[in-house]
Scaffold this motif. Structure first.
Motif, PDB file in Angstrom:
ATOM      1  N   TRP A 145       2.921   3.896  12.357  1.00 36.98           N
ATOM      2  CA  TRP A 145       3.064   4.115  10.918  1.00 36.98           C
ATOM      3  C   TRP A 145       2.984   2.770  10.205  1.00 36.98           C
ATOM      4  O   TRP A 145       3.600   1.790  10.642  1.00 36.98           O
ATOM      5  CB  TRP A 145       4.424   4.760  10.613  1.00 36.98           C
ATOM      6  CG  TRP A 145       4.531   6.195  11.056  1.00 36.98           C
ATOM      7  CD1 TRP A 145       4.610   6.652  12.340  1.00 36.98           C
ATOM      8  CD2 TRP A 145       4.549   7.359  10.216  1.00 36.98           C
ATOM      9  NE1 TRP A 145       4.688   8.027  12.348  1.00 36.98           N
ATOM     10  CE2 TRP A 145       4.658   8.490  11.072  1.00 36.98           C
ATOM     11  CE3 TRP A 145       4.497   7.545   8.833  1.00 36.98           C
ATOM     12  CZ2 TRP A 145       4.703   9.793  10.564  1.00 36.98           C
ATOM     13  CZ3 TRP A 145       4.547   8.838   8.329  1.00 36.98           C
ATOM     14  CH2 TRP A 145       4.646   9.941   9.198  1.00 36.98           C
ATOM     15  N   VAL A 146       2.226   2.739   9.105  1.00 34.92           N
ATOM     16  CA  VAL A 146       2.164   1.555   8.249  1.00 34.92           C
ATOM     17  C   VAL A 146       3.323   1.611   7.255  1.00 34.92           C
ATOM     18  O   VAL A 146       3.507   2.609   6.555  1.00 34.92           O
ATOM     19  CB  VAL A 146       0.818   1.505   7.489  1.00 34.92           C
ATOM     20  CG1 VAL A 146       0.805   0.347   6.497  1.00 34.92           C
ATOM     21  CG2 VAL A 146      -0.326   1.362   8.484  1.00 34.92           C
ATOM     22  N   LEU A 147       4.122   0.554   7.231  1.00 33.80           N
ATOM     23  CA  LEU A 147       5.332   0.561   6.401  1.00 33.80           C
ATOM     24  C   LEU A 147       4.996   0.537   4.912  1.00 33.80           C
ATOM     25  O   LEU A 147       5.630   1.216   4.111  1.00 33.80           O
ATOM     26  CB  LEU A 147       6.217  -0.635   6.747  1.00 33.80           C
ATOM     27  CG  LEU A 147       6.813  -0.620   8.161  1.00 33.80           C
ATOM     28  CD1 LEU A 147       7.703  -1.846   8.372  1.00 33.80           C
ATOM     29  CD2 LEU A 147       7.627   0.645   8.402  1.00 33.80           C
ATOM     30  N   ASN A 148       3.991  -0.273   4.542  1.00 32.27           N
ATOM     31  CA  ASN A 148       3.627  -0.400   3.130  1.00 32.27           C
ATOM     32  C   ASN A 148       2.322   0.345   2.865  1.00 32.27           C
ATOM     33  O   ASN A 148       1.295   0.031   3.459  1.00 32.27           O
ATOM     34  CB  ASN A 148       3.458  -1.878   2.759  1.00 32.27           C
ATOM     35  CG  ASN A 148       4.733  -2.666   3.035  1.00 32.27           C
ATOM     36  OD1 ASN A 148       5.821  -2.263   2.645  1.00 32.27           O
ATOM     37  ND2 ASN A 148       4.598  -3.783   3.735  1.00 32.27           N
ATOM     38  N   ASP A 149       2.393   1.312   1.943  1.00 31.95           N
ATOM     39  CA  ASP A 149       1.219   2.136   1.684  1.00 31.95           C
ATOM     40  C   ASP A 149       0.011   1.309   1.259  1.00 31.95           C
ATOM     41  O   ASP A 149      -1.129   1.660   1.538  1.00 31.95           O
ATOM     42  CB  ASP A 149       1.531   3.165   0.581  1.00 31.95           C
ATOM     43  CG  ASP A 149       2.430   4.277   1.100  1.00 31.95           C
ATOM     44  OD1 ASP A 149       2.829   4.223   2.290  1.00 31.95           O
ATOM     45  OD2 ASP A 149       2.736   5.196   0.329  1.00 31.95           O
ATOM     46  N   GLU A 150       0.267   0.169   0.581  1.00 28.33           N
ATOM     47  CA  GLU A 150      -0.857  -0.642   0.098  1.00 28.33           C
ATOM     48  C   GLU A 150      -1.609  -1.319   1.249  1.00 28.33           C
ATOM     49  O   GLU A 150      -2.709  -1.824   1.065  1.00 28.33           O
ATOM     50  CB  GLU A 150      -0.382  -1.684  -0.933  1.00 28.33           C
ATOM     51  CG  GLU A 150       0.696  -2.602  -0.441  1.00 28.33           C
ATOM     52  CD  GLU A 150       2.097  -2.074  -0.787  1.00 28.33           C
ATOM     53  OE1 GLU A 150       2.968  -2.919  -1.033  1.00 28.33           O
ATOM     54  OE2 GLU A 150       2.304  -0.842  -0.825  1.00 28.33           O
ATOM     55  N   ASP A 151      -1.000  -1.336   2.445  1.00 24.76           N
ATOM     56  CA  ASP A 151      -1.683  -1.894   3.611  1.00 24.76           C
ATOM     57  C   ASP A 151      -2.557  -0.866   4.319  1.00 24.76           C
ATOM     58  O   ASP A 151      -3.280  -1.206   5.267  1.00 24.76           O
ATOM     59  CB  ASP A 151      -0.660  -2.428   4.626  1.00 24.76           C
ATOM     60  CG  ASP A 151      -0.051  -3.750   4.193  1.00 24.76           C
ATOM     61  OD1 ASP A 151      -0.677  -4.451   3.376  1.00 24.76           O
ATOM     62  OD2 ASP A 151       1.040  -4.073   4.672  1.00 24.76           O
ATOM     63  N   TYR A 152      -2.498   0.376   3.860  1.00 24.15           N
ATOM     64  CA  TYR A 152      -3.131   1.456   4.618  1.00 24.15           C
ATOM     65  C   TYR A 152      -4.643   1.266   4.757  1.00 24.15           C
ATOM     66  O   TYR A 152      -5.186   1.361   5.858  1.00 24.15           O
ATOM     67  CB  TYR A 152      -2.813   2.793   3.944  1.00 24.15           C
ATOM     68  CG  TYR A 152      -3.334   3.999   4.709  1.00 24.15           C
ATOM     69  CD1 TYR A 152      -2.622   4.522   5.791  1.00 24.15           C
ATOM     70  CD2 TYR A 152      -4.529   4.621   4.340  1.00 24.15           C
ATOM     71  CE1 TYR A 152      -3.092   5.623   6.484  1.00 24.15           C
ATOM     72  CE2 TYR A 152      -5.005   5.723   5.028  1.00 24.15           C
ATOM     73  CZ  TYR A 152      -4.284   6.220   6.099  1.00 24.15           C
ATOM     74  OH  TYR A 152      -4.762   7.302   6.786  1.00 24.15           O
ATOM     75  N   ASP A 153      -5.315   0.969   3.625  1.00 27.20           N
ATOM     76  CA  ASP A 153      -6.778   0.817   3.666  1.00 27.20           C
ATOM     77  C   ASP A 153      -7.184  -0.345   4.564  1.00 27.20           C
ATOM     78  O   ASP A 153      -8.138  -0.258   5.337  1.00 27.20           O
ATOM     79  CB  ASP A 153      -7.335   0.605   2.256  1.00 27.20           C
ATOM     80  CG  ASP A 153      -7.265   1.874   1.419  1.00 27.20           C
ATOM     81  OD1 ASP A 153      -7.133   2.966   2.009  1.00 27.20           O
ATOM     82  OD2 ASP A 153      -7.324   1.763   0.188  1.00 27.20           O
ATOM     83  N   LYS A 154      -6.432  -1.437   4.447  1.00 20.33           N
ATOM     84  CA  LYS A 154      -6.696  -2.603   5.303  1.00 20.33           C
ATOM     85  C   LYS A 154      -6.522  -2.227   6.768  1.00 20.33           C
ATOM     86  O   LYS A 154      -7.331  -2.597   7.630  1.00 20.33           O
ATOM     87  CB  LYS A 154      -5.732  -3.735   4.922  1.00 20.33           C
ATOM     88  CG  LYS A 154      -5.825  -4.967   5.788  1.00 20.33           C
ATOM     89  CD  LYS A 154      -4.741  -5.978   5.383  1.00 20.33           C
ATOM     90  CE  LYS A 154      -4.734  -7.188   6.309  1.00 20.33           C
ATOM     91  NZ  LYS A 154      -3.612  -8.113   5.990  1.00 20.33           N
TER      92      LYS A 154
END
Ligand SMILES: [Zn+2]
Length: 102
Positions: free
Chosen positions: A51-60
């Motif tokens: 799981w990615v903790l920060n949603d803004e990192d998802y695309d990266k």
């Protein structure tokens, strides 16, 4: 927090975790200790999840995973049965459940 990757093969999941952490993406694992649990759990629920903790990192994170698959020369495969493209993480066609012949 978003689920970015899951697979029945824990080595693949740990590999993705390492790639993302090395790139500075904060991730956490779920089901890390579920593998040896009782048969009450369905098979799917014991898959290790990243799981990615920060949603803004998802695309990266998605880009990093795609790049990692490309760099290890694992590419999409085309179903012999229905000609749909499948990602390498699928061993069965997502569309018709035909088994990848490779
Ligand atoms: Zn198919």
């Amino acid at each position: 927090m978003k689920l970015i990757y899951t697979h029945e093969n824990r080595l693949l999941v740990n590999n993705i975790q390492n790639i993302l952490e090395n790139a500075g993406v904060s991730v956490t694992l779920k089901n890390e200790y579920a593998g040896g649990a009782s048969g009450d759990l369905s098979f799917l629920s014991t898959w290790l999840e990243v799981w990615v903790l920060n949603d803004e990192d998802y695309d990266k994170a998605i880009d990093l995973i795609k790049t990692s698959f490309n760099s290890t020369s694992i590419s999409d495969w085309i179903c012999d049965n229905c000609s749909e493209a499948n990602t390498p993480s699928f061993e069965l066609c997502w569309n018709c459940q035909y088994e990848n012949a490779v």
